[in-house]
Design an enzyme around this catalytic site. Structure first.
Site, mmCIF file in Angstrom:
data_model
loop_
_atom_site.group_PDB
_atom_site.id
_atom_site.type_symbol
_atom_site.label_atom_id
_atom_site.label_comp_id
_atom_site.label_asym_id
_atom_site.label_seq_id
_atom_site.Cartn_x
_atom_site.Cartn_y
_atom_site.Cartn_z
ATOM 1 C CB THR A 336 -0.959 0.006 1.210
ATOM 2 O OG1 THR A 336 -1.773 1.190 1.169
ATOM 3 C CG2 THR A 336 -0.214 -0.027 2.528
ATOM 4 C CG HIS A 389 4.832 -10.912 17.172
ATOM 5 N ND1 HIS A 389 5.847 -11.770 16.811
ATOM 6 C CD2 HIS A 389 5.350 -10.090 18.134
ATOM 7 C CE1 HIS A 389 6.928 -11.486 17.520
ATOM 8 N NE2 HIS A 389 6.648 -10.474 18.324
#
Length: 418
Positions: A336, A389
């Site tokens: 993006t 994560h």
């Protein structure tokens, strides 16, 4: 009788919203002619009538949510043809003395009917219809330069930006898209969120709730890439008829980094990690209806020109509201670019079930320490990698971003990466 049914939209989409009825009860519809515009989570589409006839009933109103397979309208097949034959029989033997006055009184009615029919059969793109509806603009008053007379979104935008006195002839009830209401004595306006905006909001919240999202940052000296573009851009355009931008460099660098850190090109499904051996990169594109992420397929097998051409094509389709559902499905990683709007630094949010997204930002000239004694002004860009994560550790995330940085600061190395 023929039923208008909500068609199969996509494997993951089971419902849509009636954005606009293009026909109303009593209207004649040709076989294959558009009868309703549906708004789904990702794209707008128009549904055709499988039979020619007269619309007898609309079973859902604009704004209603409808399911795939649901009957939303009834068309009486052949009704218009029967009516035309009856009318011909009634008018075939008029008395000679009454012929002239009958013709004189019917001519204005026929002209009015013709104008109404022309207005109803107006050809316009779904994006143009939606924008006109939001701005309260009568599409029949919008001029178009299209040789086929199709009203495009750009035509509506141009028309809406004209001085007020040029558009004040529109009906008063179309002056405002939504009624203002008073709240604590202050004027406010309530605007219903489009289905796409509702879906975007829902998905973003889901991602933040269901992923352990973390972001790591770095900065890239864009000197080498900018110098290379400056030297090669004219010849590149002559050879490939497409301009050499930054996105192809970033896409190729991302593919190389994904090969080095395959977990970033994966998806978590229950207790299993799906490592994807292909590189379909999503490129975020901003539209008036919200952010969409069309996918560039097989980026590892494409050269710079092919990637730039594909990005240009899907961006145009996105802004013209012509993306197909297949254009938006199956991406493995997303890029993006908030820098096109001037963003200096941001934290991108993961796209769906992907575990990584790269955020690009504006290029800004800043003083950089070359060594202990020298400073130079360099074109610098901050980049951000948001990652899940649960799948990716900090070491992998930082290594991935450093790989992208090193390849862009030494763009010749991208050729060695294939």
């Amino acid at each position: 009788m023929a039923e208008i049914i909500v068609p199969e939209l996509a494997e993951s989409i089971t419902e849509g919203t009636i954005a606009q009825w293009l026909k109303k009860p009593g209207d004649y519809v040709e076989k294959g002619e558009y009868i309703v515009e549906l708004e789904t989570d990702k794209v707008n589409l128009e549904v055709i009538s499988e039979e020619a006839g007269v619309v007898q009933e609309l079973k859902a109103a604009e704004g209603d949510t409808v399911q795939v397979g649901e009957v939303i309208a009834i068309v009486e097949a052949g009704a218009a043809a029967t009516g035309a034959e009856t009318k011909a029989e009634q008018t075939s033997e008029p008395q000679q003395s009454e012929a002239a006055p009958v013709q004189a009184t019917q001519e204005p009615q026929e002209q009015e009917s013709s104008n109404t029919e022309s207005k109803e059969r107006l050809i316009a793109s779904p994006a143009a219809r939606k924008l006109a509806r939001e701005k309260g603009i009568d599409l029949s008053t919008v001029p178009t330069v299209d040789p086929l007379g199709r009203v495009r979104k750009q035509d509506v935008t141009t028309f809406s930006n004209q001085p007020k006195q040029q558009t004040q002839q529109q009906p008063a009830q179309a002056a405002a898209p939504a009624a203002a209401v008073q709240q604590d004595g202050k004027p406010v306006e309530r605007v219903r969120l489009s289905r796409r905006r509702q879906t975007i909001a829902k998905r973003l919240v889901e991602v933040q709730q269901n992923a352990a999202m973390l972001t790591t940052f770095n900065e890239i000296d864009m000197t080498a890439v900018m110098n290379l573009r400056k030297r090669k851009k004219d010849k590149f355009y002559e050879q490939h008829d497409v301009r050499l931008g930054f996105m192809s460099f970033f896409t190729k660098a991302v593919v190389a980094a994904l090969r080095k850190y395959p977990a970033v090109n994966s998806e978590l499904e229950g207790d299993e990690l799906i490592l994807k051996k292909y590189y379909d990169i999503g490129v975020a594109v901003s539209t008036d209806e919200g952010l969409v992420v069309p996918v560039i397929r097989d980026c590892d097998r494409k050269n710079f020109a092919e990637i730039e051409g594909d990005i240009l094509a899907v961006a145009k389709k996105a802004r013209d509201n012509k993306l197909a559902l297949s254009d938006l499905q199956g991406g493995t990683f997303t890029i993006t670019n908030g820098g096109v709007f001037g963003s200096l630094l941001s934290t991108p949010i993961l796209n769906g079930t992907q575990v990584g997204i790269l955020g690009m930002h504006t290029i800004q000239t800043r003083p950089v320490a070359i060594d202990a004694e020298r400073m130079e002004n360099r074109p610098m860009m901050y980049v951000a990698l948001s990652y899940d994560h649960r799948v990716i550790d900090g070491k992998e995330a930082v290594g991935f971003l450093v790989t992208v940085k090193n390849l862009l600061e030494n763009p010749e190395d991208l050729l060695l990466e294939g």
